[in-house]
Design an enzyme around this catalytic site. Structure first.
Site, PDB file in Angstrom:
ATOM      1  N   ASP A   1       1.277  -1.367  -0.150  1.00 58.34           N
ATOM      2  CA  ASP A   1      -0.161  -0.132   0.333  1.00 58.34           C
ATOM      3  C   ASP A   1       0.836   1.480  -0.219  1.00 58.34           C
ATOM      4  OD1 ASP A   1       0.818  -0.237   2.629  1.00 58.34           O
ATOM      5  OD2 ASP A   1      -0.684   1.012   3.123  1.00 58.34           O
TER       6      ASP A   1
ATOM      7  N   GLU B   1      -0.325  -0.409   5.841  1.00 60.90           N
ATOM      8  CA  GLU B   1       1.687  -0.268   6.770  1.00 60.90           C
ATOM      9  C   GLU B   1       0.643   1.417   6.670  1.00 60.90           C
ATOM     10  OE1 GLU B   1       5.271   1.173   7.355  1.00 60.90           O
ATOM     11  OE2 GLU B   1       4.250   2.143   6.006  1.00 60.90           O
TER      12      GLU B   1
END
Lengths: 460, 460
Positions: free
Chosen positions: A91, A155
């Site tokens: 991500d 994250e």
């Protein structure tokens, strides 16, 4: 089994494809913070899973969570051999403000030898290094040890579901060491590896004065203004030597010996360049420590956000009811974020004047972390860096926090090796994020050789 | 010519119509700050002009400006008689936040004897008092002196075009005194008139640290954080006795004698009620002055707005490039806002640490003002208040600023009589703004009698 010659050969033959594949991944706007990109996040997870399969993983799965999925993959060749668990994330941070980008954030281009795109360094490029290193090993005699991969999609939004995932999959994730490429090196001429990370305690303060916004003409000077009070409280949190005044704050701080400080000050650093890069005339920080030390080994306190009263165009003469601040403290070994959060909250409540009410809300925290350097895994990484970059990596102490690293230690009992290939100039989280083509390609070689050396050291 | 008996009689006969007409005006959302209400502002101006005509004005005109129009009207009966110039405004503050209103802001209702609507007190209700007082005089033998009216539509946005208008129309506006109803009384049982207004100096500060937002983990503690620096600078602007530390700030302050302080402290004031009303446990202000004095006769400094860094939901670990604050100082006689603005700017620039750049931008200013009380006009107002409210009005010193009052003095050479009929509990500029029905109606009588007494005193 794999050698530097083989990695170099394979790289030169597959360089363009390695770049093409990364570009394909970078084109997927997998912004985890924004629900509008939800499908793209799933798409990125599927892409990553597919590449593990293509590279020869035994298992490759997209594990759904309450949030964005985690991609797991592995290649187990012999239970008696050591096992490396690679962690990374697919991500990315939001790309706005879009108008500050010189090219489209999700349409990667190469400029001055760097791949410019959101996620190029953080962490798609650095994560993809591991998939391509895996492929390289598989195509050159197979992996020399067992490998597992855990690539998450949250994250940038706090890794909330990762914590649940690792707690529920301890057996599956059983390994000897964790490897993460999500930090940076000093410079391509000065390879380095982070060996310590700061912890963090992040809190929000709300100061309430009168029960409603007042006219500052009528009441000003006679009623405590929560902004002025908040400014006073913030100011009082540091003394004139920029020491944090929260009682007990430094009690557990691990002080480095002069020898250790001398060692870390060998890292190349030029204060004039540092100031020029930031366009500041002077630095500022805790007395009796230099800039490198302030960043690497000293706990700090920063206001990350402040707001209150009228903040629009023009002028409004309001004495506001409330003022707010977000404050974070970076912690060093052996500070405990739970303790520091408690000390801070108690201190702030104790210094609040009677004229206002103060509410302190903890946001999140993380423990500081130190990578032991007397291990096979650290030595293997050191050797791999030296082989590819020509110099032994300098161990650095980082100001940033990666809270999951201490979670890995707590839940899985594993240390992490931080093999970061980025540079501070990569502008992660900012417009025009970039990642050096050289860093990407050399990273692949370094990671492949790391596995080789680690397997060899682990055999004895 | 008009007597208390006549005003009382006329009032009781026309009470309902007086309320109906005001309600009609309150239904026009003449918000000057918001371009979306531009047509409504024009509509309100036309309404006001129409009511002057209906009441018997000789001239009534809507004077267009570069912004919202000014309504001018007059009735000149004899050039040898004194002339009163009434100033007021028909524009209102924005009504948001709408959700905090208990009824529609532009649909007036009467609740607990008060008219609840945006603009009811500030200033439509208080301004309309003058139109109805004019009608009352005209219907009871005519006005006893010449009257002129100047009702503007930009008071809530800084009266920029009013200054141009008065400078260009000095002859037309020639008068003996200005009367304004845009302030408040202590209580209906304690009528009062403001005899001094504070001046103001309003500035904006921008503190710039690094040239870009930084990661607070990487750079925190080593680079000056502009929010922390701004907090320190704000804190340093007041000492522990809450005295403003800007050098020269108090040099020209007119200190009141103990006798004068004793006199002003006779005004009814209860500190416990004051604290209870604001829901605060303690007040705070300049040492050796009490709350009334801090509000009325002491210069003050307040942060009206502050912002910097991340102010959204959750946490972001940014060390921002910039931090901002809006700061205003309220000034007392004989402080000069130009001087104070200069002193403040110079001081702030001088205390800025080398680690940041500080920019100070003056927004606007206004001079403090004192109404002379030994004049015919003040005496006439005092007498009118006593006649209608049963008590001589207490002269009060107000913390608020009405910059146009000192402009009137400068440009037209005229003093202003502040015949305010509002109460502090009217919540002007806030949700549920209200204005007492009694205040409205008694205001009309008071103003009519004021003209009568002023004409009599002026004749001799």
């Amino acid at each position: 089994m794999i050698t530097k010659e083989e990695t170099g050969q394979y790289l030169s033959e597959n360089k363009q494809r390695f770049l093409d594949e990364l570009f394909e991944l970078l084109r997927i706007p997998s912004v985890s913070a924004d629900p509008k990109f939800k499908d793209d996040v799933q798409k990125a997870a599927q892409f990553v899973k597919g590449k593990f399969e293509a590279a020869g993983a035994d298992n490759a799965e997209v594990c759904q969570t309450k949030g964005h999925p985690i991609v797991y993959a592995d290649k187990i060749i012999d239970p008696n051999l050591p096992t490396v668990l690679v962690y990374g994330h697919y991500d990315v941070q939001p790309a706005d403000p879009y108008e500050l980008w010189d090219s489209e954030p999700f349409n990667p281009v190469i400029k001055n030898g760097k791949i410019v795109a959101r996620g190029s360094a953080d962490d798609k490029g650095q994560m993809y290094i591991h998939i391509k290193a895996f492929e390289m090993m598989m195509k050159n005699g197979g992996v020399p040890c067992n490998v597992k991969f855990m690539i998450e999609g949250e994250e940038e939004v706090g890794s909330e579901n990762l914590e649940i995932f690792i707690a529920e999959n301890k057996e599956k994730l059983k390994s000897d060491v964790i490897v993460i490429s999500d930090t940076s090196m000093i410079a391509n001429e000065h390879p380095s590896m982070a060996v310590s990370l700061k912890g963090i305690s992040y809190l929000e303060i709300e100061v309430t004065g009168p029960n409603r916004d007042l006219h500052s003409g009528v009441y000003g000077g006679a009623v405590a203004n929560p902004i002025n009070v908040l400014a006073r409280m913030i100011t009082s949190l540091q003394d004139e030597n920029r020491k944090v005044t929260v009682p007990g704050f430094y009690d557990k701080v691990l002080e480095l010996t002069q020898a250790e400080r001398d060692e870390m000050n060998k890292a190349p650093f030029n204060l004039d360049d540092f100031k020029k890069d930031l366009n500041i005339d002077d630095v500022e920080g805790e007395a009796s420590y230099n800039t490198l030390e302030r960043m690497g080994i000293r706990p700090t306190l920063d206001v990350n956000g402040i707001w209150g009263g009228y903040i629009g165009e023009g002028a409004k003469t309001v004495l506001p009811s409330k003022a707010h601040a977000k404050i974070s403290m970076r912690l060093v070994p052996n500070q405990n974020h739970h303790e520091i959060t408690k000390l801070f909250k108690e201190h702030l409540e104790s210094i609040a004047p009677k004229s206002v009410k103060v509410k302190v809300t903890p946001h999140h925290g993380g423990m500081p972390y130190v990578t032991p350097t007397d291990t096979d895994s650290y030595k293997a990484a050191e050797k791999a860096f030296e082989k590819v970059w020509g110099k032994k990596p300098i161990p650095t102490r980082e100001g940033g926090s990666i809270p999951i690293v201490s979670l890995f230690k707590d839940i899985l009992g594993l240390d992490s090796i931080l093999m970061g290939f980025g540079l501070n100039s990569d502008a992660i989280h900012s417009p025009n994020e970039s990642f050096g083509v050289e860093n990407y390609l050399k990273g692949i070689e370094t990671v492949a050789l790391f596995h080789q050396y680690f397997a060899e050291l682990g055999k004895k």
